[in-house]
Write a protein that holds these residues in place. Structure first.
Motif, short mmCIF file in Angstrom:
data_model
loop_
_atom_site.label_atom_id
_atom_site.label_comp_id
_atom_site.label_asym_id
_atom_site.label_seq_id
_atom_site.Cartn_x
_atom_site.Cartn_y
_atom_site.Cartn_z
N PHE A 137 0.39 -1.28 0.10
CA PHE A 137 0.17 0.40 -0.08
C PHE A 137 1.14 0.92 0.16
O PHE A 137 2.48 0.99 0.37
CB PHE A 137 -0.76 0.02 1.10
N PRO A 138 0.07 2.49 0.01
CA PRO A 138 1.48 3.51 -0.04
C PRO A 138 1.28 3.79 1.06
O PRO A 138 0.97 3.91 1.90
CB PRO A 138 0.18 5.06 -1.16
N ASN A 139 2.19 5.17 1.29
CA ASN A 139 2.55 5.60 2.50
C ASN A 139 3.51 6.69 2.32
O ASN A 139 3.34 7.49 3.27
CB ASN A 139 4.15 4.47 3.40
N THR A 140 4.63 7.51 1.49
CA THR A 140 5.08 8.57 1.44
C THR A 140 4.00 9.59 1.07
O THR A 140 2.46 9.80 -0.03
CB THR A 140 5.59 8.54 0.39
N ILE A 141 3.99 10.51 0.12
CA ILE A 141 3.67 11.58 0.51
C ILE A 141 3.66 11.98 -1.44
O ILE A 141 4.74 12.02 -2.02
CB ILE A 141 4.02 13.07 0.67
N PRO A 142 2.81 11.90 -2.02
CA PRO A 142 2.65 11.86 -3.70
C PRO A 142 2.67 13.32 -3.81
O PRO A 142 2.61 13.85 -3.39
CB PRO A 142 1.21 11.41 -4.09
N PRO A 143 3.76 13.83 -5.47
CA PRO A 143 3.36 15.03 -5.63
C PRO A 143 2.02 15.96 -5.84
O PRO A 143 0.96 14.54 -5.99
CB PRO A 143 4.18 15.11 -7.48
N PHE A 144 2.32 17.04 -4.60
CA PHE A 144 0.75 17.71 -5.12
C PHE A 144 -0.13 17.63 -3.80
O PHE A 144 -0.93 18.27 -4.00
CB PHE A 144 0.10 18.23 -6.62
N PHE A 145 0.40 16.68 -3.05
CA PHE A 145 -0.81 15.91 -1.87
C PHE A 145 -0.07 17.35 -0.87
O PHE A 145 1.03 16.73 -0.81
CB PHE A 145 -0.64 14.40 -1.74
N PRO A 146 -1.09 17.52 0.14
CA PRO A 146 -0.97 18.19 1.34
C PRO A 146 -0.16 16.80 2.32
O PRO A 146 0.23 17.59 3.14
CB PRO A 146 -1.84 18.59 1.58
N THR A 147 -0.67 15.81 2.67
CA THR A 147 -0.01 15.04 3.43
C THR A 147 -0.13 13.82 2.22
O THR A 147 -0.65 13.74 1.43
CB THR A 147 -1.53 15.14 4.54
N SER A 189 -1.66 10.59 1.20
CA SER A 189 -2.83 10.46 -0.53
C SER A 189 -3.97 9.55 0.51
O SER A 189 -5.09 10.04 0.91
CB SER A 189 -2.60 9.75 -1.34
N LEU A 190 -3.66 8.61 1.80
CA LEU A 190 -5.17 8.13 2.53
C LEU A 190 -5.71 9.07 3.67
O LEU A 190 -7.10 8.93 3.45
CB LEU A 190 -4.41 7.04 2.96
N MET A 191 -5.08 10.33 4.02
CA MET A 191 -4.94 11.31 4.55
C MET A 191 -5.78 12.12 4.10
O MET A 191 -6.67 13.30 4.95
CB MET A 191 -4.53 11.24 5.78
N ALA A 192 -4.90 12.71 3.06
CA ALA A 192 -5.19 13.98 1.73
C ALA A 192 -7.37 13.82 1.19
O ALA A 192 -7.58 13.15 1.22
CB ALA A 192 -4.55 14.24 0.70
N PRO A 193 -8.16 15.33 2.17
CA PRO A 193 -9.05 15.41 1.36
C PRO A 193 -9.06 15.42 0.05
O PRO A 193 -8.44 15.59 -0.75
CB PRO A 193 -9.26 16.61 1.76
N ALA A 194 -10.26 15.24 -0.34
CA ALA A 194 -11.16 15.64 -1.88
C ALA A 194 -10.73 16.44 -2.29
O ALA A 194 -10.29 18.04 -1.77
CB ALA A 194 -11.96 14.83 -1.31
N PRO A 195 -9.19 16.20 -3.54
CA PRO A 195 -9.31 17.28 -4.55
C PRO A 195 -10.12 18.37 -5.18
O PRO A 195 -11.32 17.79 -5.28
CB PRO A 195 -8.47 16.70 -5.46
N SER A 196 -10.04 19.91 -4.74
CA SER A 196 -11.05 20.88 -5.31
C SER A 196 -10.42 20.22 -7.13
O SER A 196 -9.69 19.91 -7.17
CB SER A 196 -10.61 21.78 -5.20
N GLN A 197 -11.52 20.69 -7.57
CA GLN A 197 -11.47 21.07 -9.86
C GLN A 197 -10.47 21.16 -10.22
O GLN A 197 -9.57 21.32 -10.56
CB GLN A 197 -13.40 21.60 -10.27
N GLN A 198 -9.86 22.19 -8.55
CA GLN A 198 -8.57 23.35 -9.19
C GLN A 198 -7.41 22.24 -9.01
O GLN A 198 -6.71 21.72 -10.20
CB GLN A 198 -8.08 25.02 -8.69
N GLU A 199 -7.45 21.27 -8.00
CA GLU A 199 -5.99 20.48 -7.29
C GLU A 199 -6.29 19.40 -7.73
O GLU A 199 -5.03 18.64 -8.30
CB GLU A 199 -6.53 20.18 -5.74
N ALA A 216 -2.41 -0.15 -6.63
CA ALA A 216 -2.66 1.53 -7.48
C ALA A 216 -3.20 2.30 -6.82
O ALA A 216 -4.79 1.89 -6.03
CB ALA A 216 -2.69 0.96 -8.83
N GLN A 217 -2.93 3.82 -6.75
CA GLN A 217 -3.97 4.85 -6.10
C GLN A 217 -4.53 5.48 -7.07
O GLN A 217 -4.22 5.58 -8.81
CB GLN A 217 -3.22 5.95 -5.26
N ILE A 218 -5.87 5.34 -7.08
CA ILE A 218 -7.32 6.34 -8.39
C ILE A 218 -7.64 7.89 -7.06
O ILE A 218 -8.00 7.03 -5.65
CB ILE A 218 -7.58 5.84 -9.10
N LEU A 219 -8.44 8.41 -8.09
CA LEU A 219 -9.72 9.17 -7.54
C LEU A 219 -10.74 9.27 -8.15
O LEU A 219 -10.61 8.25 -9.15
CB LEU A 219 -9.27 11.25 -7.65
#
Length: 407
Positions: free
Chosen positions: A75-85, A87-97, A127-130
């Motif tokens: 499973f993932p653990n580190t911070i992917p590009p452009f995420f604040p935290t 990905s497991l814990m980051a809020p759903a992105p806005s359309q701009q993000e 793998a990760q998705i949105l």
């Protein structure tokens, strides 16, 4: 063999932050450089000397083998590009993000495919998705499957206020359909579905109380939403959420299913509208769906959960070490297995510590058994009850309390 083939169904990895850059499309490089230059990592364990366990393949193989583990679901653990935290814990992105977040997750997926190739046959990358655009998610599922990631996908949560449809929505039918078609497991990991609560002491305590419940929601959303009726081959794996809750929750879901379906036949009752169309939309009852389609990544399974193994399903339980997290069993995995499984029949232990995981994620036991014959824990060792908990063990597998038995 006189040794167990241990496959961890719950491990975590990711690239060091700047190492994601080559995996991004070039059009994102300038934005990534600007973002990375000011980014402050919020996680102490990703700044510590041990952080390289996430991406140092040689160290990782050595430490897992010292623990008797031959393969892992990653499973993932580190911070992917452009995420604040993470990905497991980051809020759903806005359309701009959204576009940049997708680019970051694709970069992680590309990195993960290469990382898995560094230990052929011994890593099943998740793998990760949105979920904001289902068609785009479907395309990524096909791409990562073709790239050799055998761990399936990580299903994001849809907590209240996220702005995306709830997981029971038929909006996601194309996603369930492609996963069923390709045999791709849908994984839902603990901690991935809680709404933001803030950082007050009470908020942190409430998060600990509620986070597994929010993760459990995926089970009844997909069951009542009919995902398994429309896609009978779909596999759902619930990981690092405990396992002792499953029998009572299935009883509860069966109760409501029966009650609402029955109420739908009585048009003049107040409850009839709640069950209207439910039987046709979901098909089998909840316990039958669990039996046919669902599994549990029972990370560092606790002694009080083990007596429930037959009610959960011996073919459903997949033990995990949660490496490299502090709550994981490393470097005391053998002790963690002993405290949970000492005294159980050999065939049952073999299924829970590796056999089930091999079947669900497609690991080749012909490749792994010879490795286990050299480094796996012996049957005799795991059969010996644990009489002393290691003083510096940090895993909840060793937690003291009335519901945990220690020999």
């Amino acid at each position: 063999m006189d040794r167990y083939t241990v496959i961890s169904a719950d491990c975590h990895a990711g690239a060091d932050l700047l190492d994601y850059r080559p995996y991004l499309e070039k059009r994102h490089h300038d934005d990534f450089d600007a973002w990375a230059a000011t980014y402050v990592n919020p996680y102490e364990d990703l700044l510590a000397d041990t952080a390289d366990r996430n991406w140092n393949s040689g160290r990782r193989v050595a430490e897992l083998e010292e623990d008797g583990i031959v393969a892992e679901v990653v499973f993932p653990n580190t911070i992917p590009p452009f995420f604040p935290t993470a990905s497991l814990m980051a809020p759903a992105p806005s359309q701009q993000e959204y576009e940049q977040r997708w680019a970051g997750l694709r970069a992680h997926n590309r990195w993960l495919a290469d990382f898995c190739e560094e230990a052929p046959g011994r890593r099943a990358g998740v793998a990760q998705i949105l979920l904001n655009n289902v068609e785009e998610a479907v395309r990524e599922v096909r791409r990562v499957h073709a790239a050799g990631l055998t761990g399936g996908i990580l299903l994001p949560g849809a907590p209240p206020g996220s702005g995306i449809p709830e997981l029971y929505s038929q909006t996601y039918d194309p996603l369930w359909a492609v996963c069923a078609e390709l045999g791709v497991p849908v994984n839902h990991h603990g901690g991935s579905a809680s709404p933001p609560l803030g950082d007050e002491p009470a908020a942190r305590a409430v998060f600990m109380v509620e986070t597994t419940w929010f993760s459990h929601r995926a089970l009844w959303h997909l069951i009542f939403g009919g995902a398994f009726r429309r896609n009978p081959e779909l596999k759902l794996v619930l990981t690092e959420q405990g396992s002792g809750w499953i029998p009572r929750v299935l009883d509860m879901l069966d109760y409501y299913h029966g009650r609402l379906v029955a109420a739908a036949t009585r048009a003049n009752t107040a409850e009839s509208k709640f069950g209207a169309g439910l039987a046709d939309s979901m098909g089998k009852g909840p316990s039958e769906v669990w039996r046919d389609n669902c599994y549990v990544g029972a990370s560092f399974m606790r002694p009080h959960e083990v007596p429930l193994r037959e009610k959960i399903g011996l073919d459903k339980i997949m033990w995990g070490s949660d490496y490299p997290h502090d709550e994981g069993t490393h470097p005391y995995t053998r002790e963690g297995l002993r405290i949970a499984y000492a005294g159980l029949p050999r065939a049952e232990v073999a299924a829970m510590v590796g056999g089930n995981t091999a079947r669900v994620y497609g690991f080749d036991l012909g490749l792994l058994d010879p490795i286990a014959a050299k480094i796996g824990p012996t049957v005799e060792e795991i059969a010996e009850p644990l009489t002393k908990i290691p003083a510096d063990a940090t895993s909840p597998a060793f937690a003291r309390g009335g519901s945990v038995r220690v020999w």
